[in-house]
Design a protein around this motif. Structure first.
Motif, short mmCIF file in Angstrom:
data_model
loop_
_atom_site.label_atom_id
_atom_site.label_comp_id
_atom_site.label_asym_id
_atom_site.label_seq_id
_atom_site.Cartn_x
_atom_site.Cartn_y
_atom_site.Cartn_z
N LEU A 113 21.97 46.40 3.21
CA LEU A 113 22.37 47.24 2.07
C LEU A 113 22.68 46.44 0.81
O LEU A 113 22.49 46.94 -0.29
N THR A 114 23.16 45.21 0.98
CA THR A 114 23.54 44.41 -0.19
C THR A 114 22.44 43.48 -0.67
O THR A 114 22.46 43.06 -1.82
N GLY A 115 21.52 43.11 0.20
CA GLY A 115 20.50 42.12 -0.16
C GLY A 115 21.10 40.71 -0.22
O GLY A 115 20.54 39.83 -0.86
N MET A 116 22.24 40.52 0.45
CA MET A 116 22.93 39.23 0.44
C MET A 116 23.09 38.73 1.87
O MET A 116 22.97 39.50 2.82
N GLU A 117 23.34 37.44 2.00
CA GLU A 117 23.54 36.84 3.31
C GLU A 117 24.95 37.11 3.81
O GLU A 117 25.91 37.10 3.02
N PHE A 118 25.08 37.32 5.10
CA PHE A 118 26.40 37.48 5.69
C PHE A 118 27.17 36.18 5.50
O PHE A 118 26.64 35.11 5.70
N GLY A 119 28.39 36.29 5.07
CA GLY A 119 29.18 35.10 4.77
C GLY A 119 29.07 34.70 3.31
O GLY A 119 29.75 33.78 2.86
N GLY A 120 28.23 35.39 2.56
CA GLY A 120 28.08 35.09 1.13
C GLY A 120 28.20 36.35 0.28
O GLY A 120 28.02 36.31 -0.94
N ILE A 121 28.50 37.49 0.91
CA ILE A 121 28.57 38.76 0.18
C ILE A 121 29.66 38.67 -0.89
O ILE A 121 30.73 38.13 -0.67
N THR A 122 29.32 39.19 -2.05
CA THR A 122 30.17 39.06 -3.23
C THR A 122 30.22 40.40 -3.98
O THR A 122 29.31 41.22 -3.81
N PRO A 123 31.24 40.63 -4.79
CA PRO A 123 31.30 41.90 -5.51
C PRO A 123 30.29 42.03 -6.65
O PRO A 123 30.05 43.13 -7.14
N ILE A 124 29.69 40.95 -7.06
CA ILE A 124 28.71 40.97 -8.15
C ILE A 124 27.35 41.33 -7.58
O ILE A 124 26.86 40.65 -6.67
N GLY A 125 26.73 42.38 -8.09
CA GLY A 125 25.38 42.74 -7.66
C GLY A 125 25.32 43.70 -6.48
O GLY A 125 24.25 43.90 -5.91
N LEU A 126 26.42 44.33 -6.15
CA LEU A 126 26.41 45.32 -5.06
C LEU A 126 25.74 46.60 -5.53
O LEU A 126 25.56 46.82 -6.73
N PRO A 127 25.39 47.49 -4.58
CA PRO A 127 24.80 48.78 -4.98
C PRO A 127 25.68 49.48 -6.02
O PRO A 127 26.91 49.48 -5.92
N ALA A 128 25.05 50.06 -7.01
CA ALA A 128 25.74 50.62 -8.18
C ALA A 128 26.68 51.77 -7.84
O ALA A 128 27.59 52.05 -8.61
#
Length: 175
Positions: A113-128
């Motif tokens: 859902l985020t398009g990010m790696e687990f362990g690197g998920i960040t609040p910048i660029g999450l689904p709108a």
């Protein structure tokens, strides 16, 4: 040098988007003061990262994805708390999202859902449409280190900029 900078060499994130996950790179302009530094991906987990790079736990913020359910509807949100604290997921977060049941989103689902790696998920660029719930202690911390969307780098940003993300809400969330 702040305790958040540790012993890393930080560069403007907008000039080093190769160190960011795609969604983060596309959204990084929302945090103009953000800087990025490469790290050993094996040291991406918070405790190992802080120890290896001399970053205070109080200057590192963790972002977790939660999934809450109410009436068959699933509501996702990101929760950002200092690494030195625990998020009150079953209390403050559950009540704020107005859901009956809440849990951490499964790893594969969070990654997809985020398009990010687990362990690197960040609040910048999450689904709108996701709320980004920022603990008030994060904002009070000043500069904080967060994920970059990948395990091979970290982002250093004034927490006040995270509070201004489009869907950010600053709340008391830590235990």
């Amino acid at each position: 040098m702040s305790s958040a900078e540790g012993n890393l060499t930080w560069e403007p994130a907008t000039r080093h988007t190769e160190l960011l996950a795609g969604p983060v790179a596309r959204a990084i302009a929302a945090t103009p003061s953000a800087r990025v530094a490469p790290i050993d991906a094996e040291l991406a987990d918070t405790a190992a990262f802080c120890a290896a790079y001399d970053v205070a736990m109080e200057s590192s913020a963790n972002c977790v994805v939660v999934a809450g359910k109410r009436g068959g509807e699933v509501r996702y949100a990101a929760v950002l708390v200092l690494a030195s604290m625990r998020a009150d997921i079953n209390g403050a977060v559950r009540r704020h999202l107005d859901v009956r049941k809440i849990s951490f989103a499964p790893m594969d689902q969070a990654v997809e859902l985020t398009g990010m790696e687990f362990g690197g998920i960040t609040p910048i660029g999450l689904p709108a449409d996701w709320p980004v719930l920022v603990d008030e202690a994060v904002v009070a911390a000043g500069d904080v280190v967060i994920g970059s969307g990948i395990r091979g780098s970290k982002v250093l940003v004034p927490a006040s900029e995270l509070a201004t993300l489009a869907t950010a809400e600053v709340l008391p969330l830590s235990l």
